[in-house]
Design a protein around this motif. Structure first.
Motif, PDB file in Angstrom:
ATOM      1  N   GLU A  27       0.491  -1.196  -0.255  1.00 18.83           N
ATOM      2  CA  GLU A  27       0.183   0.232  -0.034  1.00 18.83           C
ATOM      3  C   GLU A  27       0.809   1.302   0.342  1.00 18.83           C
ATOM      4  N   ALA A  28       1.639   1.741   0.502  1.00 18.57           N
ATOM      5  CA  ALA A  28       2.610   2.454   0.664  1.00 18.57           C
ATOM      6  C   ALA A  28       3.383   2.663  -0.195  1.00 18.57           C
ATOM      7  N   TYR A  29       3.703   1.365  -1.201  1.00 16.76           N
ATOM      8  CA  TYR A  29       4.910   1.776  -2.324  1.00 16.76           C
ATOM      9  C   TYR A  29       3.213   2.399  -3.702  1.00 16.76           C
ATOM     10  N   LEU A  30       2.041   1.637  -3.267  1.00 16.14           N
ATOM     11  CA  LEU A  30       1.360   1.964  -4.719  1.00 16.14           C
ATOM     12  C   LEU A  30       1.246   4.065  -4.303  1.00 16.14           C
ATOM     13  N   ALA A  31       1.481   4.450  -2.799  1.00 23.11           N
ATOM     14  CA  ALA A  31       0.809   5.265  -2.592  1.00 23.11           C
ATOM     15  C   ALA A  31       1.619   6.066  -3.942  1.00 23.11           C
ATOM     16  N   GLU A  32       2.918   5.859  -4.074  1.00 26.18           N
ATOM     17  CA  GLU A  32       3.521   6.570  -4.734  1.00 26.18           C
ATOM     18  C   GLU A  32       4.141   6.097  -6.562  1.00 26.18           C
ATOM     19  N   HIS A  33       4.034   4.556  -6.746  1.00 26.16           N
ATOM     20  CA  HIS A  33       3.657   4.291  -8.122  1.00 26.16           C
ATOM     21  C   HIS A  33       2.007   4.065  -7.678  1.00 26.16           C
ATOM     22  N   PRO A  34       1.440   4.412  -8.686  1.00 23.18           N
ATOM     23  CA  PRO A  34      -0.007   4.404  -8.558  1.00 23.18           C
ATOM     24  C   PRO A  34      -0.213   2.840  -9.441  1.00 23.18           C
ATOM     25  N   LEU A  35      -0.694   1.431  -9.434  1.00 24.10           N
ATOM     26  CA  LEU A  35      -1.266   1.061 -11.290  1.00 24.10           C
ATOM     27  C   LEU A  35      -2.761   1.769 -12.213  1.00 24.10           C
ATOM     28  N   ARG A  36      -1.134   1.171 -13.400  1.00 21.42           N
ATOM     29  CA  ARG A  36      -2.290   1.950 -13.997  1.00 21.42           C
ATOM     30  C   ARG A  36      -2.344   0.550 -15.484  1.00 21.42           C
ATOM     31  N   LEU A  37      -3.456   1.322 -15.849  1.00 17.25           N
ATOM     32  CA  LEU A  37      -3.231   0.300 -17.508  1.00 17.25           C
ATOM     33  C   LEU A  37      -2.229   0.595 -17.853  1.00 17.25           C
ATOM     34  N   LEU A  38      -1.860  -1.121 -18.689  1.00 13.24           N
ATOM     35  CA  LEU A  38      -0.232  -0.850 -19.651  1.00 13.24           C
ATOM     36  C   LEU A  38      -1.041  -0.613 -21.245  1.00 13.24           C
ATOM     37  N   ASP A  39       0.056   0.057 -21.357  1.00 17.43           N
ATOM     38  CA  ASP A  39       0.231   0.168 -23.125  1.00 17.43           C
ATOM     39  C   ASP A  39      -0.824  -0.862 -23.534  1.00 17.43           C
ATOM     40  N   GLY A  40      -1.663  -0.616 -25.018  1.00 20.97           N
ATOM     41  CA  GLY A  40      -2.072  -1.247 -25.841  1.00 20.97           C
ATOM     42  C   GLY A  40      -3.443  -2.961 -24.895  1.00 20.97           C
ATOM     43  N   ALA A  41      -3.384  -2.343 -23.505  1.00 24.49           N
ATOM     44  CA  ALA A  41      -3.910  -3.054 -22.987  1.00 24.49           C
ATOM     45  C   ALA A  41      -5.422  -3.857 -23.339  1.00 24.49           C
ATOM     46  N   ALA A  42      -6.222  -2.311 -24.154  1.00 23.41           N
ATOM     47  CA  ALA A  42      -7.871  -2.572 -24.319  1.00 23.41           C
ATOM     48  C   ALA A  42      -7.488  -2.829 -25.612  1.00 23.41           C
ATOM     49  N   ASP A  43      -6.452  -2.600 -26.545  1.00 24.32           N
ATOM     50  CA  ASP A  43      -6.488  -2.974 -27.981  1.00 24.32           C
ATOM     51  C   ASP A  43      -5.925  -4.917 -28.072  1.00 24.32           C
ATOM     52  N   LEU A  44      -5.574  -4.846 -27.019  1.00 26.17           N
ATOM     53  CA  LEU A  44      -5.135  -6.632 -27.084  1.00 26.17           C
ATOM     54  C   LEU A  44      -6.580  -7.377 -26.861  1.00 26.17           C
ATOM     55  N   LEU A  45      -7.351  -6.582 -26.010  1.00 24.37           N
ATOM     56  CA  LEU A  45      -8.676  -7.352 -25.343  1.00 24.37           C
ATOM     57  C   LEU A  45      -9.513  -6.766 -26.738  1.00 24.37           C
ATOM     58  N   ARG A  46      -9.161  -5.711 -27.960  1.00 27.69           N
ATOM     59  CA  ARG A  46     -10.187  -6.439 -28.668  1.00 27.69           C
ATOM     60  C   ARG A  46      -9.528  -6.871 -29.642  1.00 27.69           C
ATOM     61  N   ARG A  47      -8.181  -7.182 -30.086  1.00 29.70           N
ATOM     62  CA  ARG A  47      -8.469  -8.234 -31.181  1.00 29.70           C
ATOM     63  C   ARG A  47      -7.806  -9.033 -31.098  1.00 29.70           C
ATOM     64  N   LEU A  48      -8.294  -9.570 -29.465  1.00 34.94           N
ATOM     65  CA  LEU A  48      -8.412 -11.250 -29.202  1.00 34.94           C
ATOM     66  C   LEU A  48     -10.112 -11.166 -29.483  1.00 34.94           C
ATOM     67  N   ARG A  49     -10.792 -10.330 -29.401  1.00 37.36           N
ATOM     68  CA  ARG A  49     -12.436 -10.640 -29.425  1.00 37.36           C
ATOM     69  C   ARG A  49     -12.859 -10.786 -31.240  1.00 37.36           C
ATOM     70  N   GLY A  50     -11.376  -9.737 -31.889  1.00 39.57           N
ATOM     71  CA  GLY A  50     -12.153  -9.953 -33.266  1.00 39.57           C
ATOM     72  C   GLY A  50     -11.703 -10.754 -33.551  1.00 39.57           C
ATOM     73  N   LEU A  51     -11.321 -11.558 -33.274  1.00 41.90           N
ATOM     74  CA  LEU A  51     -10.381 -13.236 -33.859  1.00 41.90           C
ATOM     75  C   LEU A  51     -11.346 -14.300 -33.088  1.00 41.90           C
ATOM     76  N   GLY A  52     -12.584 -13.370 -32.370  1.00 33.23           N
ATOM     77  CA  GLY A  52     -13.648 -14.992 -32.343  1.00 33.23           C
ATOM     78  C   GLY A  52     -12.961 -15.195 -30.993  1.00 33.23           C
ATOM     79  N   LEU A  53     -12.342 -14.773 -30.009  1.00 35.15           N
ATOM     80  CA  LEU A  53     -12.300 -15.784 -29.019  1.00 35.15           C
ATOM     81  C   LEU A  53     -12.836 -14.607 -27.277  1.00 35.15           C
ATOM     82  N   ARG A  54     -13.587 -15.610 -26.763  1.00 34.84           N
ATOM     83  CA  ARG A  54     -13.863 -15.280 -25.395  1.00 34.84           C
ATOM     84  C   ARG A  54     -12.941 -15.305 -24.679  1.00 34.84           C
TER      85      ARG A  54
END
Length: 231
Positions: A80-107
């Motif tokens: 928790e102390a670490y996260l106060a200085e280094h917050p969690l964040r979505l990695l670059d390309g994460a949303a695009d990866l999910l859309r790419r997977l779904r675009g290929l017919g994957l659940r």
């Protein structure tokens, strides 16, 4: 976009794949700040283990005499102390990866060792891109490949692709014949890339953008040909 023929599910780890790695730095500091030695074997014993098993190994590495429960409490306080200085964040390309997977017919499904509130808080805005339960907490049955594939989705092992940052998961994938892509952390003091190569992972990526359509089709062809366990 033509759908994949063999693989029908993509299971994507939450911390270290979709979100930035906030576990390696805290574990490293927890061990070294107490005079312990941090090496590949320490990571192997701790990462992707049930919390109390991981805490026992963490306590040994850090030279602590407390119970696993006490070690776990101390660890999460430091995290928790670490996260106060280094917050969690979505990695670059994460949303695009999910859309790419779904675009290929994957659940798609997300999984990890923390409870679902972690997913809801940090990935809630992407919940519409996941299927089934959306998120599976694997703390009680880590690494969880067999359970997610067969029990949650009713598939064979060679019909599910797992994307993870931990070599222990990669080893389980190889043993089960589960298609796997390794995305090891770039943490300077980490060993997951080395451990994945030791396990024999063939598909390692440094960014989510590298998990492109050609790579996914290669994995699909390997699964269809029964070559997931090879070399």
């Amino acid at each position: 976009m033509e759908q994949l023929r063999q693989i029908s599910l993509a299971a994507v780890n939450i911390d270290g794949v979709l979100l930035n790695d906030t576990f390696s730095p805290v574990i490293h500091r927890f061990v070294t700040s107490r005079g312990g030695r941090y090496d590949a074997e320490v990571e192997w014993e701790i990462f992707s283990q049930p919390q109390l098993i991981a805490a026992k190994a963490l306590g040994v590495a850090a030279g602590l005499d407390g119970s696993p429960e006490d070690v776990l409490t101390a660890y999460f306080e430091e995290r928790e102390a670490y996260l106060a200085e280094h917050p969690l964040r979505l990695l670059d390309g994460a949303a695009d990866l999910l859309r790419r997977l779904r675009g290929l017919g994957l659940r798609t499904v997300c999984y990890g060792g923390l409870d679902k509130s972690h997913f809801d808080r940090h990935l809630g805005e992407l919940a519409h891109l996941f299927d089934g339960p959306g998120y599976v907490c694997t703390n009680d049955f880590r690494p969880g490949l067999h359970e997610i594939t067969t029990e949650f989705f009713g598939l064979r092992h060679d019909q599910a692709l797992f994307i993870d940052d931990v070599a222990r998961v990669a080893e389980a994938a190889k043993e089960l014949g589960v298609p796997f892509i390794g995305h090891p952390s770039d943490f300077a003091h980490g060993f997951q890339g080395e451990l994945m190569r030791r396990v024999g992972v063939r598909h390692l990526v440094g960014s989510l953008d590298e998990i492109d359509e050609p790579l996914l089709r290669t994995l699909d062809a390997e699964a269809a040909a029964g070559r997931v366990r090879s070399g």
